[in-house]
Design a protein around this motif. Sequence first.
Motif: not given
Length: 527
Positions: A305-306, A428-429, A433-435, A447-450
Amino acid sequence: MDFTSLGASTRTGYVAGMGGFAGNSRKSWLTIAVVCTAQFVVVLDVTIVVTALPAIGPALGFRETGQQWIFTAYALVFGGLLICGGRVADVFGHRRIFLTGLGLFTCASIGCALAWSPAALVIARVLQASGAALLSPAALALLTTLTQPGEDRRRAVGWWTAVAAGGGASGWVLGGLITEYAGWRWVFAVNVPIGLAALVLGLLVLPESHKQNEAARLDLRGALTATAGLSLLVYGLTSAGERGLSRPVSWLPLLLAAVALLIFVRHEGRTADPLLPLGLLRSRPVVAANLTAAAITAATSPAMYLAVLYVQQVLRIPAGRASLLFPALNLAVIAGSLAGPRLLKRLGARLTLLAGFGGIASGITSLLALPSDGLPVAQLLAAFAVMGAGLGVASVASTQTGTDAADPEYRGVASGVLNSAAQIGTAVGVALLLPLAATAGLSTMPGYRIGFVGAGAIALAGAFASFLVPARAARQGPSRPPGSVHTELHGSGKRRLPNSAGSTGRDPTVTRDRGRGGHAVLRSRAH
């Protein structure tokens, strides 16, 4: 394989001596192709909609905060009904429920393509997910029932995993291409010719199946509490990811989900015909298979998604052209899934899972070095190839472990549990992870690296869960003819039936797990 009836197998107690096998035939592999094709479109529909959302929302008049329900409604109903769908297939027959679910899914896809309002589309998506929840566990149960234990089943599960994982990966590619060049309605309409073809072939080639236990009944109370609990869990996780846990709309569904699932477990321990025999949940291979299935999707879904957002929002590449970067993932998933059976045979389930998670973690880690400008084609393709190969390999090992551990009588519900674990892993993922990535901003790289770090951590957690899987899968011997040793429940204990030589005694190769209702749910160990 030559099956006149699934009831042709010899049974004593709850152990099936698969005497009906007569080798593989072209018709049997056509049967496998039908169930795999149906599973492809079911999984495809989970991801193909994501890249089409920006076009669907304005076209139908969705509010910006409401268009997520096009995706969420499908995930809620699909994840919530999977265990119930699996047990329905066990009770009423895998073939019948497979065809019913496929018909409902295809008709609902027509409704989605013709939707004229937000409400019409969401309702059609709910019906589509209901059909998918009936179809998916019945398809996997058919696949494992109609193949011989050993090499044939490993190969069939490899193909199944290849098309299922390939379907999910294909959504990222096809969604953008179809939306840009054919229009968003074709995102749903593409299911119709595939579904109709699979339905016609299924009517012709799928063998008649009978209930594994003629006295079994559907546990309606268990079905309601399980569906409510899983649906509330997925909804709560999605809300928590979007709004945080400080608002009641997030934590209240999670609380209600915990209550519903506790009621479900308490009820299942007391009923004579459980929806989900608790013995399945006490089986270490089954638990490990479901944990790893959840970890696979929890790591790869948010990472992909990212990656889609990165290509479109950071590199500013239109959806159609951006989709051309993702076939590498599809091909790698298929290659990994087809290599999975050989690795299983050579390395065993645990090492195969570890190899798969190693590939997933390595692919995600390489995404951390993506630049904020330019077009890093080689870097993206390499990351997708490594991650996709790991995804395919790990999925084969997880699926085979989870289905082989279940008795044929409960193979449908075991398949439903596996699919539910995967859906919950996705929820869950993405919810976590997106927020988390969005807090650092998705217009620049931090943000993407996080998000990628979080996905890699989940993959490592899945690798640790792999140690719960037996080092080597149970060795599958030849089919047992009538007169061979079986285990039979007798009162509160076990009894060894005479074999052809007339000897008796305890059979150390068979492990039985009974709940209060006396149901054996685990398959025999290595002969």
